[in-house]
Design a protein around this motif. Sequence first.
Motif: not given
Ligand code: SF4
Length: 192
Positions: A21-24, A26-27, A30, A33, A90-92, A106-107, A110
């Motif tokens: 994921c490149q949604g925000c 944090l990509a 991290r 994920v 947030l997954k990151c 953004a997250c 998910h």
């Molecule tokens: S925090 Fe969520 S939206 Fe942002 S890059 Fe990680 S998985 Fe994607």
Amino acid sequence: MTAFKPEILREEAPPAFAAQCQGCELARQRHRVVWGEGNQQAPIFILMDNPGAREDKEGHPFVCGTRETLQLGMKEAGLELSQVYVSYLLKCRPVRAYDKPLAREACFSHLRFQLEEKKPCILLGLGNIVVQTLYPEQEADVKGYRGRWHAYEGIPSVFSYHPLAVRRRPVLMKYFVQDLKLVAERNKAGLC
Ligand code: SF4
């Protein structure tokens, strides 16, 4: 009496659409994920703000203070580890400053996906950030929401302090355990 020893829960791999994921922003921070951990079919979905450190400098997995305090509270409340799945808004894992509202927005898709997929019987949200993200229109905080049942998107829900807040202020442990007991009792009663 045996000493309390926290367990490393098995991590669930993210689905293919989320693993890169490149949604925000944090990509770019991290290592990977972090989708969630624990029993993937658990009746109780525990939601916190974002994952903390999961491996030491040598890359060995360990249980961070947040998860240790969570498991200690669960033990006090009679809530078994096998009954929970733990995930995050947030997954990151953030390691530097970032635009928090933008990342949470953004997250959120998910989290929606997870809740629709797992259909938990109970949602346990921990910390002010979770309460304020799920109830953005209100003056929401843990103090005002804890100690009673809510229904988030139709899911019976309880909110309590973030384990890190409990760790820093041990006086909160008794309230934390009270809230976890609400969850444990409903779960034991099979009110799903
Ligand atoms: S925090 Fe969520 S939206 Fe942002 S890059 Fe990680 S998985 Fe994607």
